[in-house]
Scaffold this active site. Structure first.
Site, PDB file in Angstrom:
ATOM      1  N   GLU A  14     -15.100   3.333  10.258  1.00 20.89           N
ATOM      2  CA  GLU A  14     -15.747   4.968  11.019  1.00 20.89           C
ATOM      3  C   GLU A  14     -15.947   5.444  10.732  1.00 20.89           C
ATOM      4  OE1 GLU A  14     -14.296   2.506  15.601  1.00 20.89           O
ATOM      5  OE2 GLU A  14     -13.458   4.223  14.356  1.00 20.89           O
TER       6      GLU A  14
ATOM      7  N   TYR B 188     -12.427 -12.618  15.252  1.00 17.77           N
ATOM      8  CA  TYR B 188     -12.964 -14.000  15.851  1.00 17.77           C
ATOM      9  C   TYR B 188     -11.053 -13.971  16.559  1.00 17.77           C
ATOM     10  CZ  TYR B 188     -15.001 -17.988  18.008  1.00 17.77           C
ATOM     11  OH  TYR B 188     -14.389 -19.348  19.291  1.00 17.77           O
TER      12      TYR B 188
ATOM     13  N   GLN C 297       0.749  -1.088  -0.037  1.00 19.76           N
ATOM     14  CA  GLN C 297       0.056   0.121  -0.161  1.00 19.76           C
ATOM     15  C   GLN C 297       1.023   1.536  -0.436  1.00 19.76           C
ATOM     16  OE1 GLN C 297      -2.620  -0.539   3.365  1.00 19.76           O
ATOM     17  NE2 GLN C 297      -3.495  -2.071   2.253  1.00 19.76           N
TER      18      GLN C 297
ATOM     19  N   HIS D 247      -1.000  -0.200   5.686  1.00 17.17           N
ATOM     20  CA  HIS D 247      -2.133   0.806   6.957  1.00 17.17           C
ATOM     21  C   HIS D 247      -0.384   2.113   7.223  1.00 17.17           C
ATOM     22  CE1 HIS D 247      -4.761  -1.971   8.808  1.00 17.17           C
ATOM     23  NE2 HIS D 247      -5.045  -2.349   7.234  1.00 17.17           N
TER      24      HIS D 247
END
Ligand code: HEC
Length: 466
Positions: free
Chosen positions: A340, A361, A180, A246
């Site tokens: 969000e 999970y 990225q 990220h």
């Protein structure tokens, strides 16, 4: 010998069995069976019909799990924690979420117009294709004469003039174009007209002990006849890490001329976002020369980076200043079921990875905290996750029905999400430009026209109101 052979054989058999038990096909087919047996009688034979409905009790993963596990006070027996174990309920919630994704995709597919005319609530838009054959346009700004400057993540910066002629800007800092990373966002100095200063974010790299490390950095330079000169880094989000994803990397100037920089968690959710002395997982606030404003929240703390403005972020790839209130708005990629929209507040914790609407999970159980008093809740969140990137408020009168609204690009579902706002209140979402492409960036030119950039293939469009 035979005994060992037999032992090995049974071990192998057991291994294959366990493996198959957890294979995606196995999980899917048992979730299907659970749905049929436990849910279909009330919610309809086809799970598609169930997931297509507007839901009242929320559709984030935690709300789903809660609906299945605990039910609702006014509905007797909607409590499946006796019949299904935690993992089965988790898998069932996945099954429902996957179906929401499939439904959303189908719905967007069906909404593609045949004649390039996109009809929305109160606006009709025709797409003007500005550029095609790009690699991956990431950031766009407009010069005072309305020439466009845009970055491509592969490390290129371009100027596009009114005749759609493209000129490469030289002097761009080398970046780590991997996963990225690369050349990311671009912003003009608020007084660009007099000082010609621009800002770039990029993945800065360094080699150490034979490994490549990278982090998010801000480069400041002067634009001089299609050349960047007097350039230097004014911000580097230490520490460098070996992860190539990220980065965050969005920039925004507020009304007072302070520069905000978003930095993602660099994949180190347990190492960075909650630690004030680490650059990743933060929104930073600096002055136009990279120095620290005296009223930054953690300036007097020895255990904090003075540039930190807010923390607990995952991968913020949208920043924009609200045109009426001057507040900083942000979008970030949460885990599945928890992207969000946030209103950023000075010194506050936005919760990642302590609190989130989407949960991962982790094998044993899922952390089910969605609220904690010291943590700021999002204004809204997207389920299923749209992978938001790029953010802009509609300020011009060219789009009367959208004026004051917030636009967020969706990488995952390839559309433009219009967050219908009333002041700072988010009323609803509308899906614009279905299937247009993985949307990376949104910008508004000096005349008020909205531009969007998509990737794979890379294109830039202008939205022409009819
Ligand atoms: C006996 C009938 C019945 C069965 C069986 C049943 N449900 Fe429900 N379920 C309901 C009703 C009634 C509601 C409430 C709908 C409402 O509030 O409008 C509901 C609500 C829900 C909701 C919340 C939907 C919303 O509007 O937000 C979810 C999620 C849900 N059920 C999942 C399941 C799952 C998964 C199963 C199977 C494990 C299941 N239900 C089995 C009757 C049932």
């Amino acid at each position: 010998m035979i005994k060992y052979g037999l032992l090995l054989f049974s071990a192998l058999l057991l291994l294959t069995f366990c493996h198959r038990e957890n294979s995606p096909e196995r999980i899917l087919s048992s979730s299907k069976a659970h749905y049929k047996k436990q849910c279909a009688s009330c919610h309809g034979a086809s799970v598609e019909d169930f997931t297509k409905k507007e839901w009242k009790h929320g559709n984030s993963r935690l709300e789903l799990i809660n609906s299945i596990k605990n039910g609702f006070p006014d509905i007797a027996g909607h409590n499946f924690s006796e019949k299904l174990n935690e993992r089965q309920i988790f898998n069932l919630s996945n099954y429902l979420l996957d179906n929401m994704v499939a439904n959303k995709e189908k719905m967007l597919q069906n909404a593609v117009p045949k004649d390039n005319k996109y009809v929305s609530e109160g606006m009709t838009i025709v797409l003007d294709t500005i550029l095609t054959d790009l690699e991956n346009p990431w950031g766009i700004v407009f010069l005072p004469n309305n020439d466009m400057l845009f970055t491509e993540r592969i490390g290129k910066l371009w100027r596009l003039d009114g005749n759609k002629k493209k000129t490469e800007i030289t002097g761009v800092p080398p970046s780590l174009v991997e996963s990225q990373g690369g050349l990311l966002d671009i912003k003009l100095h608020p007084k660009f007209e007099s000082n010609r200063i621009i800002y770039l974010t990029y993945s800065k790299t360094k080699d150490s002990l034979g490994s490549t490390y990278g982090t998010t950095a801000v480069y400041r330079a002067r634009l001089d006849n299609d050349k960047l000169v007097d350039g230097k880094d004014i911000f580097v989000a230490e520490p460098y890490t070996k992860a190539f994803h990220h980065y965050g990397g969005r920039l925004a100037f507020d009304r007072n001329g302070y520069l905000y920089v978003s930095v993602g968690d660099r994949g180190g959710k347990d190492d960075y976002p909650q630690f004030l002395d680490k650059g990743p997982g933060k929104i930073h606030r600096i002055k136009d020369d990279g120095s620290i404003p005296a009223d930054n929240p953690f300036i007097n703390r020895k255990d904090a980076m003075a540039s930190v403005w807010s923390y607990g972020h995952r991968n913020p790839q949208g920043l924009a200043i609200h045109p009426q209130t001057g507040e900083l708005w942000e979008t970030e990629h949460g885990p599945r079921g928890g992207d969000e929209v946030n209103m950023i507040q000075k010194g506050k914790n936005f919760g990642w990875p302590v609190v989130s609407y989407g949960t991962e999970y982790d094998g044993g159980s899922f952390t089910s905290i969605t609220r904690r008093d010291d943590i700021i809740n999002p204004i809204d969140y997207w389920v299923p996750s749209i992978a938001p990137c790029g953010l802009a408020f509609v300020t011009s009168d060219l789009y009367p029905a959208w004026k004051g609204d917030l636009l967020a690009g969706s990488l995952r579902f390839r559309y433009l999400d219009r967050c219908d706002l009333e002041g700072s209140k988010l009323l609803k979402h509308e899906q614009l430009l279905p299937q247009i492409g993985r949307m990376r960036c949104i910008a508004i030119d000096n005349k008020g026209y909205i531009y969007v950039a998509v990737e794979e293939p890379g294109m830039i469009f202008r939205l022409m109101p009819q």
